[in-house]
Enzyme design. Structure first.
Site, PDB file in Angstrom:
ATOM      1  CG  ASP A 322      -2.223   0.810   1.036  1.00 58.04           C
ATOM      2  OD1 ASP A 322      -2.255   1.210  -0.142  1.00 58.04           O
ATOM      3  OD2 ASP A 322      -3.052   0.860   2.081  1.00 58.04           O
ATOM      4  CE  LYS A 371      -6.461   2.242   0.351  1.00 56.37           C
ATOM      5  NZ  LYS A 371      -5.219   2.305  -0.423  1.00 56.37           N
ATOM      6  CE  LYS A 415      -6.383  10.873   0.637  1.00 53.07           C
ATOM      7  NZ  LYS A 415      -5.490   9.413   1.148  1.00 53.07           N
ATOM      8  CE  LYS A 488      -2.484   3.648   3.141  1.00 53.46           C
ATOM      9  NZ  LYS A 488      -2.270   4.644   2.045  1.00 53.46           N
TER      10      LYS A 488
END
Ligand code: NAI
Ligand code: DG6
Length: 532
Positions: A322, A371, A415, A488
């Site tokens: 990620d 997520k 975003k 991530k």
């Protein structure tokens, strides 16, 4: 010792006394003494014993920059099309106009292309001297990458770029003739792994007849990917290929003993068409069996134990999971700062809304879950580092940390991330930090993809051995944790824990570059200034 940097048309002269250049093989050989410490924490008698350990290593860096191909899974998505656009705009030096005026192509947001490494003090000025990150040792120039990929949607890359609505119109207009030459290869679509709302996109699949999709024949699907990799490599006369997943987030696969726990079981499970075998598993297996590094830019647990074991067995580099772009990157800096400053984070509320196709896919619960797991874990090791605030049991070093993601089509790829950090200060005081961060998701992600590819390739040219070892130089461990800076939820090898703090991850990369040219780790002691 002297060598050239093809991307910069300049020479590096190393007078560190630790390096040798072998013209015959075009390699740099560097000696490095690694120093570390171990601690014996004896709870019974309340003592702590700290010991110093040292190990001499020899590093070998192949200085020849290879011709590299990148294969993106999810080529026609926002990240995929933005990445290709950025390469073509830079390669063809395409400037464009927006309301601010003329914009020249650049790679802002890419650490390898737009950030620097501290090399030392300038002899003349006494100032710190910083060298571009990609001008320490020869690295692949992103403009030279050969790009292709797969997508379940058949739009060509010019159409994908228009669908993505990321780039200014004037740039899209100029890039269209170049981008339309790229069309994604057919991919594998197993509907249950991504959101049902993606179904309409799936018109370019190797496992379909019309609107019917089969999940039978998984081994053949994997072999088709292997064949695509081989063909791409041969047709473009590439020295190396790297495969990177930037397709939709999949649901987590269940870890089932006998299915995906060992590499033998995993391969058998593919042959048996087991339901827990996701498309991403097949892309990863195909890459590893082709000896091609595989990077996972999405949160799903593609790297089940059997897959990590396969990478170890085949000695192929893998990294995930990620991309760490906007909200999380800031979180892994801010939380580290607070904890290291002795301020106690009590809760973090992280909201975001986005309107791109990623957001649409994540509006489905199972994909959101992947997520949420990835975004939630990023502060754990930071909290665990402070027993004063969070206690001795690392498993219990947790705070209230909520993750909310909402699909809001109107904001597109811009975003919006909003975070509230609630922190405890001295004597019952509290401090509240509220952040509003418009991330521009794909413009942040595309340069990160470049860095992942460029550093993965670079690391594959570095081998090492212990100084007293007369045997061959070895490759790094297949789980390439040096890439954690861009990820991530960094994948860690067995018996090790991920490091999330961004500055620690950055320091590892900077010091890695420094050690390869015979410099010590950057310790900021600056004795020349501080000692009398
Ligand atoms: P996107 O939805 O625009 O692109 C994904 C592409 O993958 C689509 O074109 C879709 O048709 C394709 N796809 C879906 N399943 C596929 C399969 N089995 N094989 C081949 N192609 C397939 O999403 P975007 O914004 O490009 O993001 C891609 C991934 O990267 C997502 O999983 C997202 O969560 C992840 N990510 C994105 C970040 C960002 O800042 N943009 C940061 C961190 C992760
Ligand atoms: C919303 O959270 C969608 C996600 O795909 C993110 O945009 C992406 O993972 C980037 O997240 P972050 O936290 O690194 O900005």
């Amino acid at each position: 010792v002297q060598y050239s940097l093809p991307q910069h048309k300049e020479n590096v002269v190393l007078a560190t006394g630790k390096c040798q250049y072998s013209a015959k093989d075009n390699v740099l050989l560097t000696d490095y003494k690694y120093k570390t410490s171990t601690v014996k924490n004896n709870k019974a008698d309340g003592s702590i014993k700290v010991s110093l350990e040292e190990q001499d290593y020899k590093f070998k860096i192949d200085l020849k920059v290879p011709k590299v191909g990148v294969m993106l899974v999810g080529f026609g998505g926002n990240n995929g099309s933005t990445l290709l656009a950025s390469i073509l705009a830079n390669k063809h030096n395409i400037s464009f106009h927006n309301k601010d005026g003329e914009i020249k192509p650049n790679y802002l947001g890419s650490m390898t292309q737009s950030a620097t490494v501290h090399l030392g003090r300038d002899e003349e000025t006494g100032r710190d001297f910083f060298q571009p990150f990609n001008a320490v040792l020869p690295m692949v120039n992103p403009n030279d990458l050969i790009v292709t990929g797969w997508d379940i949607s058949n739009l060509n890359l010019a159409e994908s770029m228009q669908r993505a609505q990321v780039l200014d119109y004037d740039l899209q207009r100029q890039l269209t003739p170049l981008m339309k030459e790229y069309t994604p290869m057919k991919s594998i679509y197993y509907p249950e792994f991504i959101a049902a709302n993606q179904f309409d996109r799936a018109n370019n699949c190797i496992n379909s007849k019309g609107d019917e999709f089969t999940t039978k024949g998984k081994w053949d699907h994997m072999m088709q990917v292997r064949s695509d990799i081989k063909t791409f490599k041969t047709e473009n006369q590439l020295d190396k290929v790297i495969v990177l997943w930037t397709a939709n987030t999949e649901k987590f696969a269940q870890i089932v003993p006998g299915v995906n726990d060992t590499h033998e079981n995993l391969l058998q499970a593919i042959k048996n068409d087991h339901e827990e075998i996701a498309p991403s598993t097949l892309f990863a297996v195909a890459s590893i069996l082709e000896g091609v590094p595989y990077i996972n830019g999405s949160p799903q647990n593609t790297f089940v134990p059997g897959l990590i074991k396969l990478a170890e067995h085949e000695n192929v580099l893998i990294a995930g999971d990620d991309f760490k772009t906007g909200q999380t990157k800031l979180k892994s800096v801010l939380t580290q700062f607070l904890v290291d400053a002795g301020i106690r984070p009590v809760s973090i509320a992280s909201y975001n809304h986005l309107g791109n196709n990623d957001g649409k896919n994540l509006s489905s619960q199972m994909q959101f879950k992947s997520k949420e797991i990835s975004k939630s874990g990023v502060i754990n090791d930071i909290l665990e580092s402070n027993s004063i605030m969070y206690g001795d049991d690392p498993e219990k070093a947790r705070i209230d940390h909520c993750i909310v993601i909402k699909y809001m089509p109107a904001v597109g790829d811009s975003k919006v991330a909003m975070d509230e950090y609630y922190n405890e200060l001295m004597l019952g005081g509290h401090n509240r930090i509220s952040l509003h961060n418009v991330c521009e998701d794909s413009l942040l992600a595309a340069p990160i993809i470049l860095d992942l590819v460029i550093m993965c390739e670079f690391c594959s040219r570095v081998t090492y051995k212990e100084a007293n070892d007369n045997g061959d130089y070895k490759k790094f461990h297949p789980v390439l944790t040096l890439l954690s800076y861009w990820l991530k939820a960094p994948l860690a090898r067995e018996d090790f824990l991920p490091v999330n703090g961004l500055m620690k991850q950055r320091a590892a990369l900077e010091n890695f570059m420094r050690l390869l040219i015979g410099l010590p780790a950057n310790d900021e002691l600056r004795f020349e200034e501080r000692l009398a």
